[in-house]
Design an enzyme around this catalytic site. Structure first.
Site, PDB file in Angstrom:
ATOM      1  N   SER A  45       0.838  -1.201   0.000  1.00 49.87           N
ATOM      2  CA  SER A  45       0.000   0.000   0.000  1.00 49.87           C
ATOM      3  C   SER A  45       0.870   1.247   0.000  1.00 49.87           C
ATOM      4  CB  SER A  45      -0.956  -0.006   1.193  1.00 49.87           C
ATOM      5  OG  SER A  45      -0.263  -0.042   2.412  1.00 49.87           O
ATOM      6  N   GLU A  46       2.022   1.188   0.697  1.00 48.87           N
ATOM      7  CA  GLU A  46       2.958   2.316   0.655  1.00 48.87           C
ATOM      8  C   GLU A  46       4.393   1.820   0.783  1.00 48.87           C
ATOM      9  OE1 GLU A  46      -0.101   5.590   2.465  1.00 48.87           O
ATOM     10  OE2 GLU A  46       0.585   3.828   3.530  1.00 48.87           O
ATOM     11  N   THR A  47       5.285   2.577   0.171  1.00 43.85           N
ATOM     12  CA  THR A  47       6.726   2.351   0.252  1.00 43.85           C
ATOM     13  C   THR A  47       7.363   3.683   0.617  1.00 43.85           C
ATOM     14  OG1 THR A  47       6.662   0.591  -1.412  1.00 43.85           O
ATOM     15  CG2 THR A  47       8.781   1.674  -1.048  1.00 43.85           C
ATOM     16  N   HIS A  76       1.183   4.719   8.543  1.00 47.73           N
ATOM     17  CA  HIS A  76       1.996   3.538   8.834  1.00 47.73           C
ATOM     18  C   HIS A  76       3.420   3.646   8.293  1.00 47.73           C
ATOM     19  CE1 HIS A  76       1.450   1.436   4.881  1.00 47.73           C
ATOM     20  NE2 HIS A  76       2.315   0.553   5.330  1.00 47.73           N
TER      21      HIS A  76
END
Length: 308
Positions: A45-47, A76
């Site tokens: 979902s995110e990096t 997060h």
């Protein structure tokens, strides 16, 4: 040469729960377009890419990417970056607070450690003061977008509303856990919401929870950013905490504490802790925190970065 990343599960104390995150602890020299390609390849979902600080007061500069776009703020990745940098020995020994520089501004983070062992137990970020951007009155459209009946939303007596504590999110109240579990997205109706609001992401919650210690049960759908469903969402949890306090949907204290459960439908249970501080009846601070677990590491080869 290769670019190394650390794999962290965020908003969980157990491996393979919560929300997956790739943290690149030394991303200096990597261009934004390359960061986006890497984020799309990893498809979390995110990096997050860690860069030297832009400001003297910041520990590091963070750039955060979903598979589809860079975002100015996210929850997060901030919590996960603290745990990754701690594991890498990149934080001062025993440090109790850090400040990250993001596109949305400086984000202070408090580090909570076990007494004696000094082991990092959780990280708590202070988000921006909430902005209530408007209610979306077409509950029928929202219900159809979720594959639910309008009565599943109307029974709560609460509005669908866009709130931001750094990143806008459309908060949707639902009356039961059964209804939340029945959600099946309708792309045509999501497109109508996209046309009306400029984004179609929905953060759904119910007070009907699986765990006794939880305040709300949540699901997050973020098709705008290429995320079919998110398993634990820090930015949205902050906005939800502000929403619940603003509408007096929970018992409001000088510091109202809210625990969200999320990711259970994905078999990646996560828990987010939210604190909403009020002064004189107004919200003065929103804090979001939780635990994380470093579970692995990997490499992106230089040849891949240089490929057209």
């Amino acid at each position: 040469m290769s670019l190394r990343f650390i794999l962290v599960d965020v908003f969980t104390e157990k491996p393979f729960g919560g929300n997956q995150l790739a943290v690149f602890p030394d991303a200096e020299g990597i261009r934004g377009a390359q960061m986006q390609r890497i984020a799309r390849e990893l498809n979390f979902s995110e990096t997050v890419f860690v860069l030297p600080a832009k400001q003297g007061s910041s520990l590091r500069n963070l750039r955060i990417f979903t598979p589809e776009a860079e975002v100015p703020f996210a929850g997060h990745p901030i919590v996960g970056s603290v745990f990754a940098l701690e594991a890498e020995g990149m934080l001062p020994d025993g440090v109790e607070s850090v400040v990250f520089d993001l596109e949305a501004g400086a984000v202070p983070v408090r580090l909570v450690r076990d007494e004696g062992a000094r082991r990092l137990r959780s990280a708590v970020m202070t988000q921006q003061r909430p902005v209530f951007l408007g209610q979306y009155h077409r509950k029928d459209c929202v219900a159809e977008a979720l594959g639910l009946r309008a009565s599943d939303l109307a029974i709560t007596g609460l509005p669908c509303e866009v709130v931001s504590t750094g990143l806008p999110v459309h908060i949707v109240p639902v009356g039961s856990l059964d209804a939340v579990r029945r959600i099946r997205l309708n792309p045509q109706k999501l497109a109508e919401i996209q046309d009306a609001l400029g984004f179609s992401d929905l953060f759904v919650f119910t007070f009907d929870t699986e765990e006794a210690e939880s305040t709300v049960h949540c699901r997050m759908f973020a098709p705008t950013f290429g995320i079919p469903e998110d398993s634990a969402t820090g930015s949205a949890s902050g906005s939800l905490g502000a929403y619940l306090v603003q509408h007096r949907a929970v018992q409001v204290e000088p510091i109202t504490r809210i625990t969200t459960e999320q990711g259970l439908e994905m078999r990646r249970p996560g828990r987010v802790l939210v604190e909403v501080e009020t002064e004189g009846g107004a919200i003065s601070a929103v804090r979001v925190g939780g635990a994380a677990v470093v579970v692995g590491e990997g490499l992106i080869h230089q040849s891949a970065l240089e490929a057209d």
